[in-house]
Design an enzyme around this catalytic site. Structure first.
Site, short mmCIF file in Angstrom:
data_model
loop_
_atom_site.label_atom_id
_atom_site.label_comp_id
_atom_site.label_asym_id
_atom_site.label_seq_id
_atom_site.Cartn_x
_atom_site.Cartn_y
_atom_site.Cartn_z
N SER A 205 7.12 3.17 9.62
CA SER A 205 5.70 2.86 9.82
C SER A 205 5.54 1.58 10.64
O SER A 205 6.38 0.68 10.59
CB SER A 205 5.02 2.67 8.46
OG SER A 205 3.73 2.10 8.60
N LYS B 3 9.19 -0.65 4.03
CA LYS B 3 9.36 -0.04 5.35
C LYS B 3 10.18 -0.93 6.28
O LYS B 3 10.94 -0.43 7.12
CB LYS B 3 8.00 0.29 5.96
CG LYS B 3 7.32 1.48 5.31
CD LYS B 3 8.18 2.72 5.40
CE LYS B 3 7.47 3.96 4.85
NZ LYS B 3 8.33 5.16 4.86
N TYR C 20 4.61 -2.05 0.34
CA TYR C 20 4.90 -0.99 1.31
C TYR C 20 5.51 -1.56 2.58
O TYR C 20 6.50 -1.03 3.10
CB TYR C 20 3.59 -0.25 1.62
CG TYR C 20 3.69 0.84 2.64
CD1 TYR C 20 4.27 2.06 2.33
CD2 TYR C 20 3.16 0.67 3.92
CE1 TYR C 20 4.33 3.07 3.26
CE2 TYR C 20 3.21 1.69 4.86
CZ TYR C 20 3.81 2.88 4.52
OH TYR C 20 3.87 3.89 5.45
#
Length: 281
Positions: free
Chosen positions: A143, A160, A156
Protein backbone atom coordinates in the site's frame (compact mmCIF):
# COMPACT_ATOMS: atom_id res chain seq x y z
CA UNK A 1 14.87 -13.73 -28.60
CA UNK A 2 11.77 -15.91 -28.46
CA UNK A 3 9.90 -15.67 -25.15
CA UNK A 4 6.67 -17.18 -26.44
CA UNK A 5 3.52 -15.93 -24.76
CA UNK A 6 4.70 -14.07 -21.65
CA UNK A 7 1.30 -14.23 -19.95
CA UNK A 8 0.61 -17.92 -20.56
CA UNK A 9 0.41 -19.64 -17.17
CA UNK A 10 -0.87 -22.97 -18.49
CA UNK A 11 0.36 -25.76 -16.26
CA UNK A 12 1.26 -23.44 -13.41
CA UNK A 13 -0.30 -23.36 -9.95
CA UNK A 14 -1.12 -20.15 -8.09
CA UNK A 15 -2.25 -19.26 -4.56
CA UNK A 16 -4.04 -15.96 -3.95
CA UNK A 17 -4.70 -15.19 -0.29
CA UNK A 18 -7.88 -13.24 0.31
CA UNK A 19 -8.79 -14.17 -3.24
CA UNK A 20 -12.55 -14.44 -2.90
CA UNK A 21 -13.50 -10.78 -3.43
CA UNK A 22 -12.25 -7.35 -4.41
CA UNK A 23 -8.66 -7.07 -5.57
CA UNK A 24 -7.93 -10.70 -4.69
CA UNK A 25 -10.77 -12.03 -6.85
CA UNK A 26 -9.58 -9.93 -9.79
CA UNK A 27 -6.07 -11.34 -9.37
CA UNK A 28 -7.40 -14.89 -9.24
CA UNK A 29 -9.52 -14.31 -12.35
CA UNK A 30 -6.54 -12.90 -14.25
CA UNK A 31 -4.42 -15.97 -13.56
CA UNK A 32 -7.32 -18.26 -14.43
CA UNK A 33 -7.78 -16.43 -17.74
CA UNK A 34 -4.06 -16.95 -18.39
CA UNK A 35 -4.47 -20.71 -17.97
CA UNK A 36 -3.29 -21.24 -14.39
CA UNK A 37 -4.80 -23.43 -11.72
CA UNK A 38 -5.69 -21.20 -8.78
CA UNK A 39 -6.29 -21.84 -5.09
CA UNK A 40 -7.87 -18.99 -3.13
CA UNK A 41 -8.40 -18.77 0.59
CA UNK A 42 -10.51 -16.80 3.03
CA UNK A 43 -12.33 -17.21 6.30
CA UNK A 44 -15.49 -18.46 4.55
CA UNK A 45 -16.32 -19.79 1.10
CA UNK A 46 -18.26 -17.27 -1.04
CA UNK A 47 -21.43 -18.19 -2.97
CA UNK A 48 -19.43 -18.01 -6.20
CA UNK A 49 -15.71 -18.51 -6.63
CA UNK A 50 -13.59 -16.44 -9.04
CA UNK A 51 -13.60 -17.84 -12.56
CA UNK A 52 -12.80 -17.33 -16.20
CA UNK A 53 -15.35 -19.01 -18.42
CA UNK A 54 -15.82 -22.52 -17.09
CA UNK A 55 -12.45 -22.42 -15.32
CA UNK A 56 -12.97 -21.84 -11.60
CA UNK A 57 -10.68 -21.30 -8.64
CA UNK A 58 -10.48 -23.82 -5.83
CA UNK A 59 -11.11 -22.73 -2.23
CA UNK A 60 -9.62 -23.52 1.15
CA UNK A 61 -10.80 -22.00 4.39
CA UNK A 62 -7.73 -20.64 6.15
CA UNK A 63 -6.74 -18.00 8.67
CA UNK A 64 -3.31 -17.19 7.27
CA UNK A 65 -2.31 -15.48 10.51
CA UNK A 66 -1.88 -19.03 11.86
CA UNK A 67 1.44 -20.58 10.72
CA UNK A 68 -0.08 -24.07 10.62
CA UNK A 69 -2.95 -22.86 8.44
CA UNK A 70 -0.50 -21.09 6.15
CA UNK A 71 1.53 -24.27 5.75
CA UNK A 72 -1.62 -26.26 5.09
CA UNK A 73 -2.61 -23.86 2.33
CA UNK A 74 0.66 -24.41 0.47
CA UNK A 75 0.45 -28.16 0.99
CA UNK A 76 -3.06 -28.27 -0.47
CA UNK A 77 -1.87 -26.51 -3.61
CA UNK A 78 0.69 -29.28 -4.12
CA UNK A 79 -1.88 -31.98 -3.39
CA UNK A 80 -4.32 -30.50 -5.91
CA UNK A 81 -1.97 -29.34 -8.65
CA UNK A 82 1.29 -31.22 -8.06
CA UNK A 83 3.28 -27.98 -7.72
CA UNK A 84 3.20 -24.34 -6.62
CA UNK A 85 4.57 -21.68 -8.95
CA UNK A 86 3.12 -18.38 -7.75
CA UNK A 87 1.99 -16.97 -4.42
CA UNK A 88 0.18 -13.65 -4.24
CA UNK A 89 -0.05 -12.36 -0.66
CA UNK A 90 -3.14 -10.22 -1.06
CA UNK A 91 -5.04 -10.67 2.22
CA UNK A 92 -4.88 -7.53 4.34
CA UNK A 93 -6.65 -4.40 5.47
CA UNK A 94 -7.55 -2.26 8.45
CA UNK A 95 -10.26 0.12 9.60
CA UNK A 96 -9.11 3.55 10.73
CA UNK A 97 -8.14 3.84 14.38
CA UNK A 98 -6.79 6.60 16.64
CA UNK A 99 -3.20 5.70 17.51
CA UNK A 100 -3.51 7.40 20.92
CA UNK A 101 -6.31 5.15 22.11
CA UNK A 102 -6.21 2.01 19.99
CA UNK A 103 -6.01 -1.23 21.96
CA UNK A 104 -2.98 -3.54 21.94
CA UNK A 105 -5.23 -6.33 20.65
CA UNK A 106 -6.20 -4.24 17.61
CA UNK A 107 -2.56 -3.47 16.82
CA UNK A 108 -1.60 -7.13 17.13
CA UNK A 109 -4.38 -8.20 14.76
CA UNK A 110 -3.46 -5.62 12.12
CA UNK A 111 0.22 -6.49 12.21
CA UNK A 112 -0.59 -10.20 12.14
CA UNK A 113 -2.80 -9.89 9.06
CA UNK A 114 -0.70 -7.47 7.05
CA UNK A 115 2.84 -8.58 7.94
CA UNK A 116 3.06 -11.88 9.80
CA UNK A 117 0.57 -13.73 7.59
CA UNK A 118 2.48 -12.94 4.37
CA UNK A 119 5.66 -14.07 6.12
CA UNK A 120 4.11 -17.39 7.16
CA UNK A 121 2.58 -18.19 3.77
CA UNK A 122 5.79 -17.15 1.98
CA UNK A 123 7.84 -19.49 4.17
CA UNK A 124 5.55 -22.37 3.29
CA UNK A 125 5.59 -21.53 -0.42
CA UNK A 126 9.36 -21.12 -0.51
CA UNK A 127 9.81 -24.56 1.00
CA UNK A 128 8.02 -26.02 -2.02
CA UNK A 129 9.37 -23.69 -4.70
CA UNK A 130 13.02 -24.22 -3.76
CA UNK A 131 12.63 -27.90 -4.61
CA UNK A 132 11.18 -27.26 -8.07
CA UNK A 133 13.35 -27.02 -11.17
CA UNK A 134 11.74 -23.71 -12.18
CA UNK A 135 11.50 -22.30 -8.65
CA UNK A 136 8.67 -19.84 -8.20
CA UNK A 137 7.53 -16.27 -7.68
CA UNK A 138 6.01 -14.44 -4.71
CA UNK A 139 4.15 -11.14 -5.09
CA UNK A 140 3.23 -9.10 -2.02
CA UNK A 141 0.35 -6.63 -2.33
CA UNK A 142 1.30 -3.52 -0.38
CA UNK A 143 0.00 0.00 0.00
CA UNK A 144 0.99 3.63 -0.48
CA UNK A 145 0.59 3.84 3.29
CA UNK A 146 4.01 2.22 3.56
CA UNK A 147 5.48 5.30 1.88
CA UNK A 148 3.01 8.05 2.84
CA UNK A 149 1.20 7.51 6.17
CA UNK A 150 -2.27 8.92 6.69
CA UNK A 151 -4.02 9.79 9.97
CA UNK A 152 -5.74 6.80 11.54
CA UNK A 153 -3.47 4.20 9.97
CA UNK A 154 -0.49 3.92 12.33
CA UNK A 155 -0.60 0.14 12.87
CA UNK A 156 -1.49 -0.51 9.24
CA UNK A 157 1.24 1.81 7.97
CA UNK A 158 3.85 0.12 10.19
CA UNK A 159 2.77 -3.33 9.01
CA UNK A 160 2.80 -2.37 5.32
CA UNK A 161 6.21 -0.73 5.68
CA UNK A 162 7.35 -3.98 7.24
CA UNK A 163 5.93 -5.93 4.30
CA UNK A 164 8.00 -3.86 1.89
CA UNK A 165 11.12 -4.49 3.97
CA UNK A 166 10.28 -8.18 4.21
CA UNK A 167 9.97 -8.36 0.42
CA UNK A 168 13.47 -7.00 -0.06
CA UNK A 169 14.94 -9.26 2.61
CA UNK A 170 13.36 -12.43 1.20
CA UNK A 171 14.42 -11.45 -2.32
CA UNK A 172 18.02 -11.49 -1.09
CA UNK A 173 17.73 -14.78 0.75
CA UNK A 174 15.65 -16.89 -1.61
CA UNK A 175 17.07 -16.00 -5.03
CA UNK A 176 17.83 -17.33 -7.56
CA UNK A 177 15.15 -20.02 -7.28
CA UNK A 178 12.41 -17.80 -5.85
CA UNK A 179 11.80 -14.18 -6.85
CA UNK A 180 9.99 -11.95 -4.35
CA UNK A 181 8.45 -8.64 -5.42
CA UNK A 182 6.09 -6.00 -4.07
CA UNK A 183 3.25 -3.93 -5.53
CA UNK A 184 2.47 -0.55 -3.99
CA UNK A 185 -1.24 -0.03 -4.59
CA UNK A 186 -2.87 3.37 -4.43
CA UNK A 187 -6.56 4.21 -4.43
CA UNK A 188 -8.43 1.16 -5.69
CA UNK A 189 -12.07 1.24 -6.74
CA UNK A 190 -13.82 -1.68 -5.00
CA UNK A 191 -17.55 -1.79 -4.16
CA UNK A 192 -17.02 -2.85 -0.54
CA UNK A 193 -15.15 0.33 0.41
CA UNK A 194 -16.54 3.01 -1.89
CA UNK A 195 -18.17 4.85 1.01
CA UNK A 196 -14.80 5.54 2.65
CA UNK A 197 -14.24 8.50 0.35
CA UNK A 198 -17.44 10.39 1.00
CA UNK A 199 -20.94 10.65 -0.34
CA UNK A 200 -19.76 10.82 -3.96
CA UNK A 201 -18.12 7.39 -3.61
CA UNK A 202 -14.68 8.83 -4.27
CA UNK A 203 -15.22 10.95 -7.38
CA UNK A 204 -13.67 14.02 -5.77
CA UNK A 205 -10.77 12.04 -4.31
CA UNK A 206 -9.89 10.74 -7.77
CA UNK A 207 -9.11 14.31 -8.75
CA UNK A 208 -5.86 14.22 -6.75
CA UNK A 209 -4.56 11.25 -8.79
CA UNK A 210 -2.58 12.26 -11.91
CA UNK A 211 -4.37 9.58 -13.96
CA UNK A 212 -7.68 11.22 -12.93
CA UNK A 213 -9.19 7.97 -11.77
CA UNK A 214 -8.71 5.37 -9.09
CA UNK A 215 -7.26 2.03 -10.01
CA UNK A 216 -9.57 -0.81 -10.94
CA UNK A 217 -8.78 -4.19 -9.35
CA UNK A 218 -7.79 -5.40 -12.83
CA UNK A 219 -4.95 -2.85 -12.87
CA UNK A 220 -3.39 -4.58 -9.87
CA UNK A 221 -4.10 -8.02 -11.34
CA UNK A 222 -2.23 -7.21 -14.56
CA UNK A 223 0.77 -6.07 -12.53
CA UNK A 224 0.73 -9.44 -10.75
CA UNK A 225 0.76 -11.26 -14.11
CA UNK A 226 3.82 -9.27 -15.13
CA UNK A 227 5.80 -9.82 -11.92
CA UNK A 228 4.95 -13.53 -11.77
CA UNK A 229 5.65 -14.19 -15.45
CA UNK A 230 8.60 -14.67 -17.74
CA UNK A 231 8.87 -11.00 -18.71
CA UNK A 232 9.99 -10.28 -15.15
CA UNK A 233 12.44 -13.17 -14.96
CA UNK A 234 15.24 -10.85 -13.74
CA UNK A 235 13.01 -8.67 -11.55
CA UNK A 236 13.61 -9.45 -7.87
CA UNK A 237 13.13 -7.33 -4.77
CA UNK A 238 11.28 -4.66 -6.79
CA UNK A 239 8.55 -2.30 -5.63
CA UNK A 240 6.17 -1.72 -8.54
CA UNK A 241 3.97 1.33 -8.02
CA UNK A 242 0.42 0.85 -9.28
CA UNK A 243 -1.02 4.13 -8.04
CA UNK A 244 -1.59 6.24 -11.13
CA UNK A 245 1.34 8.51 -10.33
CA UNK A 246 0.62 8.96 -6.64
CA UNK A 247 -1.26 12.01 -5.41
CA UNK A 248 -0.95 15.67 -6.37
CA UNK A 249 0.58 17.57 -3.38
CA UNK A 250 -1.99 19.33 -1.21
CA UNK A 251 -0.11 22.64 -1.45
CA UNK A 252 -0.53 22.60 -5.23
CA UNK A 253 -4.26 21.92 -5.00
CA UNK A 254 -4.70 24.62 -2.37
CA UNK A 255 -2.88 27.18 -4.49
CA UNK A 256 -4.80 26.20 -7.61
CA UNK A 257 -8.22 26.39 -5.99
CA UNK A 258 -7.64 29.42 -3.84
CA UNK A 259 -9.59 30.48 -0.72
CA UNK A 260 -13.22 29.46 -0.69
CA UNK A 261 -13.02 27.38 -3.86
CA UNK A 262 -15.10 24.28 -3.31
CA UNK A 263 -14.34 22.62 -6.62
CA UNK A 264 -14.54 18.84 -6.46
CA UNK A 265 -11.31 18.24 -8.41
CA UNK A 266 -12.75 15.13 -10.05
CA UNK A 267 -14.51 14.20 -13.24
CA UNK A 268 -17.53 12.71 -11.47
CA UNK A 269 -17.57 9.67 -13.74
CA UNK A 270 -18.11 6.06 -12.70
CA UNK A 271 -14.40 5.33 -13.20
CA UNK A 272 -13.56 7.62 -10.31
CA UNK A 273 -15.66 5.78 -7.79
CA UNK A 274 -13.57 3.64 -5.54
CA UNK A 275 -12.00 2.86 -2.21
CA UNK A 276 -8.88 3.26 -0.22
CA UNK A 277 -6.23 0.62 -0.87
CA UNK A 278 -6.20 -2.54 1.21
CA UNK A 279 -9.62 -2.29 2.76
CA UNK A 280 -10.64 -5.65 4.29
CA UNK A 281 -11.43 -8.14 1.56
Amino acid sequence: MDIGNPIDFTGRAVIVTGGTKGIGAAIAEAFLAAGAEVLVCGRGEPPELPGSGAHRAHFRSADVRDPAAAAGLADEAVQRFGRLDVLVNNAGGSPDADAATVSPRFVEKIVALNLLAPFYVSQAANRIMQGQRDGGSIVNIGSVSAHTPQPGTAAYTAAKAGLLGLTRALALEWAPKVRVNHITTGLVRTPSAASVYGEDGGAAVAGVVPMRRMAAPADVARACLYLAGDLAGYVNGADLAVHGGGEVPARFLAAKRGPGDGGDGGDGGDEARGSRPQEPR
